[in-house]
Design a protein around this motif. Structure first.
Motif, PDB file in Angstrom:
ATOM      1  N   LEU A 181       0.827  -1.207   0.000  1.00 45.49           N
ATOM      2  CA  LEU A 181       0.000   0.000   0.000  1.00 45.49           C
ATOM      3  C   LEU A 181       0.862   1.258   0.000  1.00 45.49           C
ATOM      4  O   LEU A 181       0.598   2.214  -0.756  1.00 45.49           O
ATOM      5  N   LEU A 182       1.905   1.266   0.827  1.00 45.44           N
ATOM      6  CA  LEU A 182       2.796   2.426   0.888  1.00 45.44           C
ATOM      7  C   LEU A 182       3.522   2.649  -0.434  1.00 45.44           C
ATOM      8  O   LEU A 182       3.741   3.783  -0.857  1.00 45.44           O
ATOM      9  N   LYS A 183       3.881   1.548  -1.090  1.00 43.02           N
ATOM     10  CA  LYS A 183       4.543   1.641  -2.395  1.00 43.02           C
ATOM     11  C   LYS A 183       3.581   2.183  -3.446  1.00 43.02           C
ATOM     12  O   LYS A 183       3.936   3.065  -4.238  1.00 43.02           O
ATOM     13  N   ALA A 184       2.358   1.667  -3.458  1.00 41.72           N
ATOM     14  CA  ALA A 184       1.391   2.031  -4.492  1.00 41.72           C
ATOM     15  C   ALA A 184       0.896   3.465  -4.337  1.00 41.72           C
ATOM     16  O   ALA A 184       0.727   4.181  -5.335  1.00 41.72           O
ATOM     17  N   LYS A 185       0.660   3.872  -3.108  1.00 40.76           N
ATOM     18  CA  LYS A 185       0.027   5.176  -2.882  1.00 40.76           C
ATOM     19  C   LYS A 185       1.005   6.318  -2.594  1.00 40.76           C
ATOM     20  O   LYS A 185       0.751   7.461  -2.947  1.00 40.76           O
ATOM     21  N   LEU A 186       2.128   5.996  -1.925  1.00 35.82           N
ATOM     22  CA  LEU A 186       3.044   7.055  -1.514  1.00 35.82           C
ATOM     23  C   LEU A 186       4.448   6.899  -2.108  1.00 35.82           C
ATOM     24  O   LEU A 186       5.339   7.682  -1.794  1.00 35.82           O
ATOM     25  N   GLN A 187       4.642   5.858  -2.926  1.00 35.11           N
ATOM     26  CA  GLN A 187       5.941   5.597  -3.558  1.00 35.11           C
ATOM     27  C   GLN A 187       7.066   5.380  -2.546  1.00 35.11           C
ATOM     28  O   GLN A 187       8.231   5.699  -2.813  1.00 35.11           O
ATOM     29  N   VAL A 188       6.712   4.829  -1.382  1.00 35.05           N
ATOM     30  CA  VAL A 188       7.724   4.482  -0.380  1.00 35.05           C
ATOM     31  C   VAL A 188       8.379   3.175  -0.821  1.00 35.05           C
ATOM     32  O   VAL A 188       7.680   2.190  -1.083  1.00 35.05           O
ATOM     33  N   HIS A 189       9.694   3.147  -0.862  1.00 33.02           N
ATOM     34  CA  HIS A 189      10.373   1.960  -1.390  1.00 33.02           C
ATOM     35  C   HIS A 189      10.114   0.752  -0.500  1.00 33.02           C
ATOM     36  O   HIS A 189      10.323   0.798   0.717  1.00 33.02           O
ATOM     37  N   GLU A 190       9.677  -0.333  -1.143  1.00 29.79           N
ATOM     38  CA  GLU A 190       9.257  -1.522  -0.384  1.00 29.79           C
ATOM     39  C   GLU A 190      10.416  -2.216   0.325  1.00 29.79           C
ATOM     40  O   GLU A 190      10.201  -2.902   1.337  1.00 29.79           O
ATOM     41  N   VAL A 191      11.641  -2.054  -0.155  1.00 28.15           N
ATOM     42  CA  VAL A 191      12.785  -2.704   0.490  1.00 28.15           C
ATOM     43  C   VAL A 191      12.950  -2.197   1.917  1.00 28.15           C
ATOM     44  O   VAL A 191      13.118  -2.970   2.864  1.00 28.15           O
ATOM     45  N   ILE A 192      12.883  -0.875   2.077  1.00 29.37           N
ATOM     46  CA  ILE A 192      13.055  -0.279   3.408  1.00 29.37           C
ATOM     47  C   ILE A 192      11.932  -0.720   4.337  1.00 29.37           C
ATOM     48  O   ILE A 192      12.163  -1.150   5.476  1.00 29.37           O
ATOM     49  N   VAL A 193      10.695  -0.633   3.856  1.00 26.88           N
ATOM     50  CA  VAL A 193       9.545  -0.961   4.703  1.00 26.88           C
ATOM     51  C   VAL A 193       9.550  -2.440   5.089  1.00 26.88           C
ATOM     52  O   VAL A 193       9.334  -2.791   6.260  1.00 26.88           O
ATOM     53  N   THR A 194       9.793  -3.301   4.121  1.00 25.90           N
ATOM     54  CA  THR A 194       9.751  -4.743   4.422  1.00 25.90           C
ATOM     55  C   THR A 194      10.868  -5.155   5.371  1.00 25.90           C
ATOM     56  O   THR A 194      10.658  -6.013   6.247  1.00 25.90           O
ATOM     57  N   ILE A 195      12.041  -4.565   5.240  1.00 26.78           N
ATOM     58  CA  ILE A 195      13.134  -4.885   6.169  1.00 26.78           C
ATOM     59  C   ILE A 195      12.748  -4.501   7.591  1.00 26.78           C
ATOM     60  O   ILE A 195      12.921  -5.278   8.539  1.00 26.78           O
ATOM     61  N   MET A 196      12.209  -3.304   7.758  1.00 31.15           N
ATOM     62  CA  MET A 196      11.838  -2.842   9.098  1.00 31.15           C
ATOM     63  C   MET A 196      10.698  -3.674   9.677  1.00 31.15           C
ATOM     64  O   MET A 196      10.648  -3.938  10.882  1.00 31.15           O
ATOM     65  N   MET A 197       9.797  -4.125   8.815  1.00 32.26           N
ATOM     66  CA  MET A 197       8.660  -4.907   9.302  1.00 32.26           C
ATOM     67  C   MET A 197       9.067  -6.311   9.745  1.00 32.26           C
ATOM     68  O   MET A 197       8.324  -6.963  10.488  1.00 32.26           O
ATOM     69  N   ASN A 198      10.241  -6.770   9.324  1.00 33.62           N
ATOM     70  CA  ASN A 198      10.753  -8.034   9.846  1.00 33.62           C
ATOM     71  C   ASN A 198      10.953  -7.944  11.360  1.00 33.62           C
ATOM     72  O   ASN A 198      10.606  -8.866  12.100  1.00 33.62           O
ATOM     73  N   TYR A 199      11.532  -6.844  11.809  1.00 32.20           N
ATOM     74  CA  TYR A 199      11.785  -6.666  13.235  1.00 32.20           C
ATOM     75  C   TYR A 199      10.477  -6.464  14.005  1.00 32.20           C
ATOM     76  O   TYR A 199      10.323  -6.964  15.119  1.00 32.20           O
ATOM     77  N   ILE A 200       9.558  -5.738  13.394  1.00 35.08           N
ATOM     78  CA  ILE A 200       8.254  -5.539  14.034  1.00 35.08           C
ATOM     79  C   ILE A 200       7.543  -6.874  14.204  1.00 35.08           C
ATOM     80  O   ILE A 200       6.952  -7.160  15.247  1.00 35.08           O
ATOM     81  N   ALA A 201       7.623  -7.716  13.173  1.00 33.55           N
ATOM     82  CA  ALA A 201       6.979  -9.033  13.231  1.00 33.55           C
ATOM     83  C   ALA A 201       7.579  -9.878  14.346  1.00 33.55           C
ATOM     84  O   ALA A 201       6.855 -10.568  15.085  1.00 33.55           O
ATOM     85  N   LEU A 202       8.902  -9.869  14.472  1.00 31.37           N
ATOM     86  CA  LEU A 202       9.584 -10.672  15.495  1.00 31.37           C
ATOM     87  C   LEU A 202       9.094 -10.306  16.893  1.00 31.37           C
ATOM     88  O   LEU A 202       8.702 -11.178  17.679  1.00 31.37           O
ATOM     89  N   HIS A 203       9.074  -9.013  17.189  1.00 25.36           N
ATOM     90  CA  HIS A 203       8.685  -8.584  18.537  1.00 25.36           C
ATOM     91  C   HIS A 203       7.177  -8.662  18.749  1.00 25.36           C
ATOM     92  O   HIS A 203       6.715  -8.928  19.869  1.00 25.36           O
ATOM     93  N   THR A 204       6.415  -8.457  17.685  1.00 27.77           N
ATOM     94  CA  THR A 204       4.958  -8.618  17.789  1.00 27.77           C
ATOM     95  C   THR A 204       4.605 -10.066  18.099  1.00 27.77           C
ATOM     96  O   THR A 204       3.747 -10.350  18.945  1.00 27.77           O
ATOM     97  N   ALA A 205       5.270 -10.985  17.422  1.00 30.86           N
ATOM     98  CA  ALA A 205       5.018 -12.407  17.650  1.00 30.86           C
ATOM     99  C   ALA A 205       5.387 -12.801  19.076  1.00 30.86           C
ATOM    100  O   ALA A 205       4.652 -13.551  19.735  1.00 30.86           O
ATOM    101  N   ASN A 206       6.513 -12.304  19.572  1.00 33.33           N
ATOM    102  CA  ASN A 206       6.925 -12.620  20.944  1.00 33.33           C
ATOM    103  C   ASN A 206       5.914 -12.102  21.962  1.00 33.33           C
ATOM    104  O   ASN A 206       5.580 -12.792  22.933  1.00 33.33           O
TER     105      ASN A 206
END
Length: 355
Positions: free
Chosen positions: A127-152
Motif C-alpha cells: 500500500l505504501l509503495k502504491a500510494k506514496l511511492q515508499v520503497h518496499e525494500v526499506i519498509v519490508t526490512i523494518m517490518m521483519n523486526y516488528i513481526a519478530l517482537h509482535t510475535a513474541n
C-alpha cells in the motif's frame, strides 16, 4: 548454444564452481574435502532418517523462495518474507491450538489463516509503495523486526507469560506417523505435498492467467501498463499480498508440521532471508525455485553431519552456499563464457562443413 540451454547451464556451472572452490577452502583450512563432501552426502542421503529430515528442511525454503520470486517477477523486492513467515507461523499456531475442528479441515483453516496473516503483513508495504511511492525494500526490512517482537508479545499473551504456545490439536497437525515410521521417526510431514502444490499454483497463476499477465506487465513497465488500462496501484498491492501469502504458508509448515507450536525468538529464523538466495538460484521461476530449495535445504541439513563425521565445522557449509550464490550472482560472466564457447563450437562446425 540456445538461450534455454544457457539458462539451464548457468546455475549448474555455478553449483559446480561453488563446490570446487569450497573444496579448496576445506583443503586450505586443513580439512579433507573428500571426507567433507562424503559426510555432507551421508547427511543428506545416508539413511531414511536423513532423507526425511532433508525433505522437511526443504519444505519452508520452497515457500520463502516462491514468495521472493513472485515479488521479483512482478517488479517488487520483498525483503520482508522473514516477517511474513513469522506472522503466518503465529497465525497457524494460534488457530491450531485455540479451536477444535474436524481432522483435515482444521489444518486447512490454519493454513488459510497463515496465508491471510502473511498477506496482511505484506499489504502494508504494498500500500505504501502504491500510494506514496515508499520503497518496499526499506519498509519490508523494518517490518521483519516488528513481526519478530509482535510475535513474541503475542506468544506471551496467548500462553499467559509463557515462552511458547500450547501444542496444536492433532486435527490441525501435518505430522504423520506413517511418514515418521517410514523415515526412522524423522520429522517429515505432509507439508512437502503442500509445497509442491504451491509451486504449481504459482506457475499457473503467472503463466496461464490474465491476472498473472497483468502483474508481470506492471512489474515490467508501469507506464505502458497504465496506458493499456491496467490498475497499477491495485496490481502492486496484489503482488505484495500474494507474495506475503506464500511466505505465511511457509510459516504454517513450521507450526503445523515441524514443531507443532511456536516459541519466542531472540532472532530471525533465517528462512525468509535464505529465500532470497533460493529465488536467485531458481532464476525466479517456480520450478527453478523448487530445485533451488532442494539444493539449499539439502546443503543445510547435510551440513549438520559434517562436524560429527568429518570434524569439519558447519561454517564451511555456509561458505560453500555463499560461494554458490556468489557464482550465481556472477552469472553474467558465466553466461558470457558459455555463449562464447557455444559460438566457438558453432564456428568450428561451420569450418569443418566448409572443408
Amino acid at each position: 548454444m540456445s538461450q534455454r540451454m544457457v539458462n539451464i547451464l548457468v546455475p549448474v556451472v555455478s553449483v559446480i564452481l561453488g563446490l570446487i572452490v569450497g573444496a579448496i577452502v576445506m583443503l586450505v583450512s586443513g580439512f579433507n574435502p573428500v571426507a567433507g563432501y562424503s559426510a555432507l552426502w551421508n547427511g543428506i542421503f545416508g539413511d531414511t532418517y536423513n532423507i526425511g529430515e532433508t525433505v522437511r528442511t526443504i519444505t519452508p525454503y520452497i515457500f520463502s523462495g516462491l514468495a521472493v520470486a513472485f515479488a521479483f517477477r512482478t517488479g517488487m523486492f520483498n525483503i520482508g518474507v522473514e516477517g511474513q513467515l513469522i506472522m503466518g507461523w503465529l497465525a497457524a499456531a494460534y488457530v491450531g491450538q485455540a479451536f477444535e475442528m474436524p481432522t483435515g479441515l482444521h489444518a486447512v483453516v490454519a493454513i488459510l489463516a497463515a496465508a491471510v496473516a502473511g498477506g496482511i503483513w505484506a499489504f502494508i508495504p504494498g500500500l505504501l509503495k502504491a500510494k506514496l511511492q515508499v520503497h518496499e525494500v526499506i519498509v519490508t526490512i523494518m517490518m521483519n523486526y516488528i513481526a519478530l517482537h509482535t510475535a513474541n508479545a503475542a506468544i506471551s499473551a496467548i500462553s499467559d507469560g509463557g515462552e511458547k504456545t500450547d501444542k496444536i490439536y492433532p486435527s490441525a497437525s501435518l505430522a504423520s506417523e506413517w511418514l515418521s515410521s517410514m523415515t526412522q521417526f524423522s520429522r517429515l510431514h505432509w507439508g512437502f505435498v503442500v509445497a509442491i502444490l504451491a509451486v504449481i499454483i504459482m506457475w499457473i497463476l503467472l503463466e496461464k492467467t490474465t491476472l498473472g499477465y497483468e502483474l508481470k506487465s506492471v512489474g515490467f513497465n508501469k507506464n505502458a501498463s497504465e496506458y493499456a488500462g491496467m490498475n497499477v496501484s491495485r496490481n502492486i498491492i496484489l503482488a505484495m499480498v500474494i507474495s506475503g501469502m506464500f511466505a505465511g504458508v511457509g510459516g504454517a509448515m513450521e507450526a503445523l508440521g515441524t514443531f507443532g507450536n511456536m516459541m519466542k525468538m531472540t532472532a530471525a529464523t533465517g528462512i525468509g532471508f535464505d529465500g532470497i538466495a533460493v529465488a536467485l538460484l531458481g532464476a525466479n521461476q517456480p520450478f527453478g525455485v523448487l530445485l533451488g530449495a532442494i539444493l539449499f535445504g539439502a546443503l543445510k541439513n547435510g551440513g549438520l553431519n559434517m562436524p560429527n563425521e568429518a570434524g569439519i565445522p558447519t561454517e564451511i557449509v555456509s561458505i560453500v552456499i555463499a560461494l554458490i550464490i556468489f557464482f550465481v550472482a556472477s552469472g553474467y560472466l558465466i553466461r558470457l563464457g558459455l555463449e562464447k564457447f557455444g559460438k566457438k563450437n558453432k564456428d568450428t562446425q561451420k569450418i569443418k562443413e566448409g572443408k
